[in-house]
Design a protein around this motif. Structure first.
Motif, PDB file in Angstrom:
ATOM      1  N   ASP A 179      -5.841   3.838  -0.227  1.00 39.69           N
ATOM      2  CA  ASP A 179      -5.582   2.476   0.000  1.00 39.69           C
ATOM      3  C   ASP A 179      -6.273   1.740   0.977  1.00 39.69           C
ATOM      4  O   ASP A 179      -6.569   0.448   1.317  1.00 39.69           O
ATOM      5  N   GLN A 180      -6.805   2.699   2.164  1.00 38.39           N
ATOM      6  CA  GLN A 180      -7.497   2.071   3.226  1.00 38.39           C
ATOM      7  C   GLN A 180      -9.346   2.684   3.114  1.00 38.39           C
ATOM      8  O   GLN A 180      -9.094   3.860   2.993  1.00 38.39           O
ATOM      9  N   ILE A 192       0.887  -1.218   0.008  1.00 39.99           N
ATOM     10  CA  ILE A 192       0.175  -0.072   0.134  1.00 39.99           C
ATOM     11  C   ILE A 192       1.040   1.109   0.021  1.00 39.99           C
ATOM     12  O   ILE A 192       2.168   1.352   0.134  1.00 39.99           O
ATOM     13  N   HIS A 230      -6.664  -2.174   0.755  1.00 41.45           N
ATOM     14  CA  HIS A 230      -6.363  -2.655  -0.664  1.00 41.45           C
ATOM     15  C   HIS A 230      -4.653  -2.934  -0.867  1.00 41.45           C
ATOM     16  O   HIS A 230      -4.198  -1.873  -0.851  1.00 41.45           O
ATOM     17  N   ARG A 231      -4.186  -4.260  -0.789  1.00 46.89           N
ATOM     18  CA  ARG A 231      -2.799  -4.601  -1.121  1.00 46.89           C
ATOM     19  C   ARG A 231      -2.264  -4.811  -2.531  1.00 46.89           C
ATOM     20  O   ARG A 231      -3.138  -5.678  -3.082  1.00 46.89           O
ATOM     21  N   ARG A 232      -1.514  -4.094  -3.148  1.00 44.59           N
ATOM     22  CA  ARG A 232      -1.171  -4.325  -4.626  1.00 44.59           C
ATOM     23  C   ARG A 232      -0.014  -5.464  -4.342  1.00 44.59           C
ATOM     24  O   ARG A 232       0.708  -5.398  -3.488  1.00 44.59           O
TER      25      ARG A 232
END
Length: 255
Positions: free
Chosen positions: A244-245, A211, A252-254
């Motif tokens: 991303d949160q 993230i 959300h983690r890439r």
């Protein structure tokens, strides 16, 4: 924007992370800084960095110690006594254990720092603000004060307390010009996770893996914005998350 030039700003937990970033942001605004933390060497390094920009006074102090807080604030040089802005930033999390399995000493440390430390600083500084008819208390809370997450139990409870105390203080200060703000971040990459995991750097890194987390500077910008609003504007509560949160638990983690 209201000028904060020459205002006296006291920042707890100023030796690293959000506290140090706030010190740099307010130094750029030409505020006078009282930097508070236990690690005097770190404070002096920061003060040395900022001394060409503004005036800085360092206080080596454990905010959990009520008598030390009272003594230190009473012994401030006269030119530093009229604190205009209090940034209650000192705080920490310890562990991510189930409530019934956790280390009780971890509880004590979180409660003493996150709640009692904030209360002590507030109790000893706000009367002067009321008397002088100016002042601003900015409490650094957390998304954890709004949403509990697994393993967060006591930490979340302390940050919920920060939120409640901010609301209650605001009510108590009604009919005075003293403002109260709670800035409640989500995931910020500082020493926070290293402290939570008792120095386990690899485990701490995994918290932010995949993230783009918030930075201490992001939060300092927001704190400065809140402090520099015109006197009739009070930003009561502000929740800020990385893109991303979306909640305390949804990230959300890439890959």
């Amino acid at each position: 924007m209201a000028s904060i030039q020459d205002k006296i700003v006291l920042i707890t937990g100023a030796s690293s992370g959000i506290g140090a970033a706030c010190a740099k942001a307010f130094a750029q605004g030409k505020a006078k800084l009282i930097l508070v933390a236990r690690r005097l060497e770190r404070l002096e390094e920061l003060a040395n960095e900022l001394k060409h920009t503004t005036q800085v006074h360092c206080l080596s102090l454990d905010v959990c110690d009520r008598f030390s807080v009272e003594s230190a604030l009473k012994s401030l040089p006269e030119s530093w006594t009229n604190v205009d802005i209090l940034i209650n930033n000192a705080g920490l999390s310890r562990g991510l254990d189930k409530l019934y399995e956790a280390n009780i000493q971890d509880w004590e440390e979180m409660i003493d720092t996150n709640i009692k430390g904030l209360l002590y600083m507030t109790r000893f500084l706000v009367p002067g603000m009321v008397h002088r008819e100016r002042g601003h208390i900015i409490n650094i809370g957390s998304i954890a004060g709004h949403q509990t997450y697994p393993g967060g139990n006591v930490y979340c409870a302390t940050k919920a307390a920060v939120r409640a105390l901010s609301e209650g203080l605001k009510m108590d200060l009604l009919a005075t010009p003293v403002r109260v703000t709670s800035v409640d971040p989500g995931m910020v990459e500082t020493e926070f996770s290293q402290v939570r995991f008792h120095g386990d750097i690899e485990r701490a890194k995994k918290v932010y893996q995949g993230i783009t987390p918030l930075t201490a500077e992001d939060i300092a910008d927001i704190v400065f914005f809140c402090a520099s609003r015109p006197p009739h504007v009070n930003i009561s509560e502000l929740v800020v998350l990385t893109t991303d949160q979306s909640s305390a638990t949804l990230v959300h983690r890439r890959s």
